[in-house]
Design a protein around this motif. Structure first.
Motif, short mmCIF file in Angstrom:
data_model
loop_
_atom_site.label_atom_id
_atom_site.label_comp_id
_atom_site.label_asym_id
_atom_site.label_seq_id
_atom_site.Cartn_x
_atom_site.Cartn_y
_atom_site.Cartn_z
N SER A 137 24.60 -22.01 -31.51
CA SER A 137 24.75 -21.67 -30.09
C SER A 137 24.16 -20.32 -29.74
O SER A 137 24.32 -19.85 -28.60
CB SER A 137 26.23 -21.68 -29.70
OG SER A 137 26.82 -22.92 -30.00
N GLU A 140 22.04 -19.96 -26.38
CA GLU A 140 22.82 -20.02 -25.15
C GLU A 140 23.63 -18.75 -24.94
O GLU A 140 23.70 -18.20 -23.83
CB GLU A 140 23.76 -21.23 -25.17
CG GLU A 140 23.04 -22.57 -25.19
CD GLU A 140 22.90 -23.11 -26.60
OE1 GLU A 140 22.57 -22.32 -27.51
OE2 GLU A 140 23.10 -24.33 -26.79
N ILE A 141 24.24 -18.26 -26.04
CA ILE A 141 25.06 -17.05 -25.94
C ILE A 141 24.20 -15.84 -25.58
O ILE A 141 24.53 -15.05 -24.69
CB ILE A 141 25.82 -16.82 -27.26
CG1 ILE A 141 26.81 -17.97 -27.51
CG2 ILE A 141 26.54 -15.48 -27.26
CD1 ILE A 141 27.45 -17.94 -28.88
N ILE A 163 25.16 -22.79 -20.65
CA ILE A 163 26.29 -23.02 -21.55
C ILE A 163 27.00 -24.33 -21.21
O ILE A 163 27.28 -25.16 -22.07
CB ILE A 163 27.26 -21.83 -21.48
CG1 ILE A 163 26.64 -20.62 -22.19
CG2 ILE A 163 28.62 -22.18 -22.08
CD1 ILE A 163 27.47 -19.36 -22.11
N SER A 166 24.52 -27.30 -21.79
CA SER A 166 24.37 -27.56 -23.22
C SER A 166 25.59 -28.26 -23.78
O SER A 166 25.48 -29.17 -24.61
CB SER A 166 24.11 -26.24 -23.96
OG SER A 166 24.03 -26.45 -25.35
N SER A 827 31.76 -25.92 -31.19
CA SER A 827 30.65 -25.13 -30.66
C SER A 827 30.75 -24.98 -29.14
O SER A 827 30.43 -23.92 -28.60
CB SER A 827 29.31 -25.79 -31.02
OG SER A 827 29.13 -25.80 -32.42
N ASN A 828 31.20 -26.03 -28.45
CA ASN A 828 31.33 -25.95 -27.00
C ASN A 828 32.35 -24.89 -26.58
O ASN A 828 32.15 -24.17 -25.60
CB ASN A 828 31.73 -27.31 -26.43
CG ASN A 828 30.58 -28.30 -26.46
OD1 ASN A 828 29.43 -27.93 -26.70
ND2 ASN A 828 30.88 -29.56 -26.22
N ASN A 831 30.92 -21.39 -27.26
CA ASN A 831 29.93 -21.01 -26.23
C ASN A 831 30.59 -20.26 -25.08
O ASN A 831 30.08 -19.24 -24.59
CB ASN A 831 29.23 -22.25 -25.69
CG ASN A 831 28.13 -22.73 -26.61
OD1 ASN A 831 27.82 -22.09 -27.61
ND2 ASN A 831 27.56 -23.87 -26.29
N GLY A 835 29.75 -16.60 -25.28
CA GLY A 835 28.69 -16.45 -24.29
C GLY A 835 29.19 -15.91 -22.96
O GLY A 835 28.64 -14.94 -22.42
#
Length: 931
Positions: A137, A140-141, A163, A166, A827-828, A831, A835
């Motif tokens: 990630s 995105e972060i 974010i 994705s 991971s979601n 993020n 992020g």
């Protein structure tokens, strides 16, 4: 579904995006809403320079020019996404190196024996939610953080939109593909269901929390405490997931229905030096037991699970089983080839990390070839090169050879050999020698000798003659030595004192002293084993145990012997029973007992048996029928012997101090060496590591055949036929060779345990992400797309393509669904917590310090609707996965019956299309959700 089919599907998705978003733009342009709903587009004066890239001026131009600019920006974005994939490859290699580090743990078995096993330092769940999630990630972060900085700490749509977009692509599209690619009739289940439930719950909560802080707690503003708490949820997630995984505290009681706790296992019980151990097993849906997944220690310094230890043994058993099978199938192949074949087959079947699949997918996609085959071959070549390098003495030397002599007392005289060893011997060498007393003394036991040996040019052997004194006195074995000294070299023969020529490099070697042992020959001797305990590898075929005769060597003697079971059993199980008599002829000083050893190829084997000798007897004569008649047959009772007869008995053969020898059967050094090399070479951190910049640059300019493992038909040797790179491999290599060479400058992973590569790689990802952010904004403005729509579509797709390939490969190649979809939810959540948490924490703190009126403003708008919609659709997706798992006709999250696969894939793909379409319509104010 092969790699080409997946590529075609992704290209179809891109085409669908363009058509869909163009229609949305047209709908938005016809709207009569306020200015805030009007999309930016052709000739918009709102264009601003990016952080690194300026806008393409002039703003006002023709439609054809805007179309051309759109294509340029689009392909530039694609090229930058390729660069991010390449540098992320290096980043994931560093993460794999870090998280695969191991340590040795000492355990005590029930019998009191100590055993050392190797376990990994990082807990799998912790590594997946920290470094692994950061690796997948990172773009995105970094995009979210860089956008905040580039906008002078004001909120933007690109970072948060990417974010959320994705997350939607990962959850819906990736799982849709993974469900479908499993072969018909097969399935994959999530093995670590507790962890998946935990991360799935957190992934939904993360976006609910995101909605709460922008639309409920303090609408239109993000306060410092909200941003800091968002970031604080990240370590909280890791801790709770770890507790869930390890069943700490209350989690132990929530699982009693499905979990049985064991204090030990049949093959390994004991306590670990750094904490108690416990193993859990979980009931499968069909009633079978699933082993606990955890082959790690957890947080550094934490307790070690018993399965961590047993898994180490299990890996060795897997390797041994595969080696044994291959040895039976290919008896003519050498061990090096067998190792390479076994390594490939074992690594193919073993559990692999998310980082491995990400790296493998990227390299296949960019013409880097099959990472598994390439690196196993590399390890094999390194081993061959290491074995080819032997340390040799480059100078000429003079030594005794052999360095020990054993002679009988009655030998009279004998010669001791002195050798000159070297290549160019075109000179004279002078070396002095002298005998030195030991337990034997000059004059009474041997004659003193000294002098100088002269080696002529090209002469390699000289001999020293020694004389032994023979007497009739009974005495123990004795020894003395001969010592070399004062070596000199000269170009010519000298008649007087020799001066050493320093230009000639000839020295005394390590063996500059020779030991001579004198055996008494006046009595029959004392018999015993040379050693009380010896060891032999199980693949030796047979072991030879020497029985020595000292303090006399006269007469023919028979010594009975037999083998005795210990932990090793005779009768052909571990060794063949052996018994009989050793025969010593006159002057013979040793003999050998031979026992056949069975090879069952066990790792760390340690079993033993005993060999015992009985009272020796002297042979008097043989009868006419060949029967041996011993002196003992004529012996009288010692109490009835005369004094002369008692003195005579002192010369009879006797037993010495060591009459029983313990024979330890150990593992085969060749076999265990092969297993140890396999364990090291199949450690993913070692397998994916690089040790030098040279290696990285060679790899960067090389092109190899790609393709998926499941598309390749492996030959019987497990390495597959040699495949030539395809046209697509060359094309992808040509497109990415610039990035490959550029990022070959990143430090190798072997430096500083991978951390140097980690730090430099993340800086590279940040630099490319900054350019991507500028390109995405310019692209959206050029073609008439808002940042929010560009983020959830093109940018989210571009950053998620490597993860798509990785999950597809993991779904087909792994035995469980954890590596393919189990990590998506974690991971979601990461993020959002990293992020959004980092970016908004920095911005809110900045505005709080500056005292900005209204603080850090974030309009809910399209983001609020996007987050809400995602939470609803994500809940449907997760519910569908659980329905598939517990449905009696499916049983699996991935795969299963063909009809169920197709329906599930279409459902998940439809959820994603719904998310993109609805979010785009709201962004263009086609309808107002009320946020």
């Amino acid at each position: 579904m092969g790699l080409k089919t997946t590529n075609s599907l992704l290209l179809l998705l891109v085409a669908l995006f363009i058509c869909l978003l163009s229609s949305v733009e047209a709908t938005g342009n016809s709207s009569d809403d306020s200015d805030k709903c009007e999309p930016k587009g052709k000739g918009c004066s709102a264009e601003k320079d990016g952080l690194l890239l300026p806008c393409w001026r002039p703003f006002k131009t023709s439609t054809a020019d805007y179309i051309a600019r759109g294509f340029v920006y689009f392909f530039a974005l694609c090229y930058m996404f390729l660069g991010v994939s390449i540098v992320s490859d290096r980043f994931m290699s560093a993460i794999e190196m870090i998280t695969s580090q191991e340590k040795e743990v000492t355990v005590t078995r029930p019998n009191g024996e100590k055993a050392v096993v190797t376990v990994q330092i990082w807990n799998e769940t912790v590594s997946n939610l920290t470094l692994m999630a950061l690796g997948s990630s990172a773009p995105e972060i970094m995009l979210s953080v860089i956008e905040i900085i580039s906008r002078k700490f004001e909120s933007g749509d690109l970072g948060p939109g990417t974010i959320v977009g994705s997350a939607a692509f990962n959850l819906f599209c990736i799982i849709s593909i993974c469900v479908y690619v499993i072969p018909d009739g097969e399935g994959r289940r999530i093995e670590h269901l507790r962890v998946f439930v935990c991360t799935a719950s957190w992934s939904v909560f993360a976006y609910i929390w995101l909605y709460l802080i922008i639309a409920v707690f303090s609408p239109n503003e993000v306060e410092v405490w909200e941003a800091v708490v968002t970031f604080g949820f990240f370590p909280l997630l890791v801790i709770i997931a770890y507790i869930t995984d390890r069943k700490i505290f209350f989690m132990r009681f929530l699982d009693k229905k499905y979990t049985a706790h064991y204090r030990g296992t049949p093959d390994m019980l004991g306590e670990v030096q750094n904490g108690d151990i416990e193993m859990q097993k979980h009931n499968n849906h069909d009633g079978t037991l699933l082993s606990n997944h955890d082959a790690h220690v957890g947080f550094k310094g934490s307790k070690t699970n018993l399965h961590d230890l047993s898994s180490s043994d299990q890996h060795k058993k897997d390797f041994m089983k595969k080696l044994a099978e291959l040895k039976d199938q290919h008896p003519d192949l050498d061990m090096d080839k067998l190792e390479q074949m076994a390594a490939y087959e074992v690594v193919q079947s073993q559990h692999k990390s998310r980082a491995y699949y990400r790296i493998a997918a990227t390299r296949k996609m960019t013409g880097g070839g099959n990472v598994l085959k390439k690196n196993l071959e590399k390890k094999s070549h390194e081993k061959e090169a290491a074995e080819a390098i032997e340390e040799e003495e480059t100078f000429t030397k003079v030594v005794f050879d052999p360095e020990q002599y054993t002679v009988m007392e009655n030998v009279g005289s004998f010669e001791v050999a002195v050798h000159r060893i070297g290549e160019d011997l075109d000179f004279y060498t002078y070396v002095d020698f002298e005998t030195i007393d030991g337990s034997a003394n000059q004059g009474s036991d041997f004659h003193y000798a000294s002098g100088t040996l002269v080696f002529k040019p090209n002469e390699t052997l000289k001999e020293i003659t020694l004389h032994i004194v023979d007497d009739d006195v009974f005495e123990e074995d004795e020894h003395f030595s001969v010592k070399l000294s004062n070596i000199r070299n000269a170009k010519s023969l000298a008649s007087e004192k020799v001066h050493n020529d320093p230009s000639i490099d000839c020295r005394l070697g390590k063996v500059d002293e020779c030991m001579i042992t004198i055996l008494d020959d006046d009595h029959c001797g004392v018999f015993c084993f040379e050693e009380e305990e010896i060891s032999c590898p199980e693949n030796c075929g047979e072991v030879k145990i020497r029985v020595a005769r000292h303090s006399g060597a006269r007469g023919n003697i028979h010594v009975p012997f037999l083998t005795i079971d210990g932990t090793a059993k005779g009768g052909g199980k571990d060794f063949d029973d052996s018994f009989g008599e050793l025969e010593f002829t006159n002057d013979q000083t040793f003999s050998t007992i031979t026992v056949k050893i069975m090879d069952d190829e066990e790792y760390e084997k340690l079993e033993h048996f005993f060999v015992e000798i009985g009272n020796p007897r002297q042979v008097a004569r043989r009868s006419s029928t060949g029967t041996v008649i011993y002196e003992d047959d004529f012996n009288k009772d010692e109490s009835k012997m005369t004094e002369e007869e008692l003195i005579a008995t002192q010369g009879r053969p006797k037993l010495g101090a060591i009459t029983r020898c313990k024979v330890n059967i150990t593992e085969s050094k060749e076999f265990t060496g092969a297993v140890d090399r396999l364990l090291k070479n199949t450690n993913m951190g070692e397998l994916l590591s690089t040790s030098s910049w040279t290696e990285q640059f060679i790899e960067a300019i090389s092109v190899s055949a790609g393709g998926d493992d499941d598309d390749e038909e492996e030959d019987e040797e497990g390495a597959g036929e040699e495949r030539l790179p395809s046209c697509m491999d060359y094309v992808m290599h040509f497109l990415t060779v610039f990035w490959k060479i550029l990022f070959a400058f990143i430090p190798p992973t072997n430096i500083a345990g991978g951390w140097a590569c980690f730090v430099v790689s993340i800086l590279g990802i940040g630099a490319l992400t900054a350019v991507i952010g500028d390109l995405a904004s310019h692209f959206g403005c050029t073609v008439g797309l808002k940042d929010a729509v560009t983020a959830i579509s093109f940018v989210a797709l571009g950053t998620s393509v490597p993860d798509t390939f990785a999950s597809k490969t993991a779904a087909v190649g792994d035995k469980t669904a954890d590596a393919s979809i189990g990590n998506v939810t974690g991971s979601n959540a990461v993020n959002v917590f990293l992020g959004i948490g980092i970016a908004w924490s920095v911005a809110s703190i900045y505005h709080a310090i500056k005292g900005t009126e209204g603080g850090f403003k974030v309009e809910p708008g399209a983001l609020g609707f996007s987050v809400t919609l995602f939470c609803i659709l994500a809940s449907i997706c997760i519910a569908a996965l659980f329905f598939r798992r517990f449905n009696s006709s499916i049983h699996y999250e991935l795969g299963g019956p063909r009809k169920a696969k197709i329906i599930t894939s279409l459902l998940f793909f439809g959820l994603w299309v719904t998310y993109v379409l609805m979010s785009a319509l709201v962004a263009y104010c086609v309808f107002d959700p009320g946020f």
